[in-house]
Write a protein that holds these residues in place. Sequence first.
Motif, short mmCIF file in Angstrom:
data_model
loop_
_atom_site.label_atom_id
_atom_site.label_comp_id
_atom_site.label_asym_id
_atom_site.label_seq_id
_atom_site.Cartn_x
_atom_site.Cartn_y
_atom_site.Cartn_z
N GLU A 176 72.02 -8.97 -2.78
CA GLU A 176 71.14 -7.83 -2.55
C GLU A 176 71.73 -6.57 -3.17
OE1 GLU A 176 72.70 -6.49 1.89
OE2 GLU A 176 70.82 -7.60 1.70
N ALA A 177 70.86 -5.65 -3.47
CA ALA A 177 71.30 -4.36 -4.02
C ALA A 177 71.77 -3.46 -2.89
CB ALA A 177 70.16 -3.70 -4.79
N ALA A 178 72.67 -2.54 -3.21
CA ALA A 178 73.17 -1.56 -2.23
C ALA A 178 72.92 -0.15 -2.76
CB ALA A 178 74.66 -1.79 -1.98
N TYR A 179 72.57 0.75 -1.85
CA TYR A 179 72.24 2.11 -2.24
C TYR A 179 72.93 3.11 -1.32
CZ TYR A 179 68.46 -0.08 -4.91
OH TYR A 179 67.75 -0.88 -5.79
N GLU A 180 73.09 4.29 -1.85
CA GLU A 180 73.54 5.43 -1.05
C GLU A 180 72.64 6.62 -1.37
OE1 GLU A 180 77.50 6.48 -2.13
OE2 GLU A 180 76.99 7.04 -4.19
N GLN A 181 72.74 7.66 -0.57
CA GLN A 181 71.93 8.85 -0.81
C GLN A 181 72.81 9.98 -1.33
OE1 GLN A 181 69.71 9.84 2.74
NE2 GLN A 181 67.90 8.77 1.97
N VAL A 182 72.31 10.63 -2.34
CA VAL A 182 72.97 11.82 -2.89
C VAL A 182 72.12 13.02 -2.52
CG1 VAL A 182 73.82 12.96 -4.96
CG2 VAL A 182 73.89 10.47 -4.80
N ALA A 183 72.69 13.93 -1.77
CA ALA A 183 71.96 15.11 -1.30
C ALA A 183 72.35 16.33 -2.13
CB ALA A 183 72.25 15.37 0.18
N PHE A 184 71.34 17.12 -2.49
CA PHE A 184 71.56 18.35 -3.24
C PHE A 184 71.08 19.52 -2.38
CE2 PHE A 184 71.41 15.14 -6.44
CZ PHE A 184 72.28 15.56 -7.42
N ALA A 185 71.98 20.40 -2.06
CA ALA A 185 71.64 21.61 -1.31
C ALA A 185 71.90 22.83 -2.19
CB ALA A 185 72.47 21.70 -0.03
N PRO A 186 70.93 23.71 -2.34
CA PRO A 186 71.17 24.90 -3.16
C PRO A 186 72.04 25.92 -2.43
CG PRO A 186 68.96 24.96 -2.22
CD PRO A 186 69.55 23.63 -1.83
N TYR A 187 72.91 26.55 -3.18
CA TYR A 187 73.78 27.59 -2.65
C TYR A 187 73.33 28.94 -3.21
CZ TYR A 187 76.69 23.52 -1.63
OH TYR A 187 77.15 22.31 -1.18
#
Length: 379
Positions: free
Chosen positions: A161-172
Amino acid sequence: MNMNALELKDTGLENEDPAAQVGKALEELKAKLETKAANDNKLTERLDRLEAKMNRPQNGPANDNEPRLETKAFNSFIRRGVERMDPLEAKALTVATDSAAGYLAPEQFGAEILKALRQFSPIRQYARVITIGGSEIKYPRRTGSTTAYWVGETDDRTESEAAYEQVAFAPYELATFTDVSNQLLEDNAYNLEGELSSDFAESFGIAEGSAFVTGNGTGKPKGIMNAAGIQTMITGNGTGFPTSAPADVLINMFHKLPGVHAQNGAWLMNRNTLGSIRTWKDSMGRYLVVDPISDGAPTTLLGRPIVETIDMDDIGANKYPILFGDLKGYRIVDRIGLSILRDPYTLATKGQVRFHARRRVGADVTNPDRFVKLKVSAT
């Protein structure tokens, strides 16, 4: 009688030949028209002179015989001293910062601002840039993929199975403000408010450009050189490049990436590093750095463009002077573009206007496998 017809006045010469009367009348009309035209020309010339005088910059040199206020003020100071000067003339004098210098001769200001060059890293021009409408945006990133196995006709199949993670972008947020007096805004000759907008944009470009390269992700965007997961190569020399075949290091960097990423890649380095490698050649005696053959084309290294990035390290021990990769693997998110607020109220009692400038931006590497960076190290 038709009002547009030529009217023959009573001249007492009714007995003259009618043709002669018409001729005289025409001569009189011609003389009047010439006189009127001459007067109109004089009026036009006078209006032109007045218009030219009105359009003349207030701080420019005077071309008429009327002396400038500053000149009159200085002459009055020389003749009578500041105590006996008209208040308006006294305001026109320039006071030196050195008290011993007294009042100086009148100054003249050009209608432009002379500015020193300010450079910043142009990552935004090459990265993937998007605009978001919320406080954060998340992207899924694949960390593992399925695997296929060879099997016999009746063999059991193996799960994957494939594995994923989340990449979060928060503006500064980037922000600053500056105060300008009302008199300066009224009297300046070079659109000071427009100049402030330009200066804010330049300053913000410098700040964000630096963060896109070296930012640590704390209160500012994550810089490409500090992102996790990017593979590292070494020069093999503790203080720089090897003295024998230094170009081989860059050739190995180029081939470290998969072909699809290498063919879309660009080199990041500062101008000092570029100057050092410009004379290097490959094993066949060809220069690695090739200047453009047409205007607007980039300088290339091994066929890929060089992006001069002022915030990259110089060549030195344990430094990272060069990065190669596909810059579309670096993502910039804009929440609010450059916004400037003019506040004439907070400092109204001081005769000043406050200008607030701000923007919100975030960034991080989305695809670290598209990059390789070079470290100056022996091991």
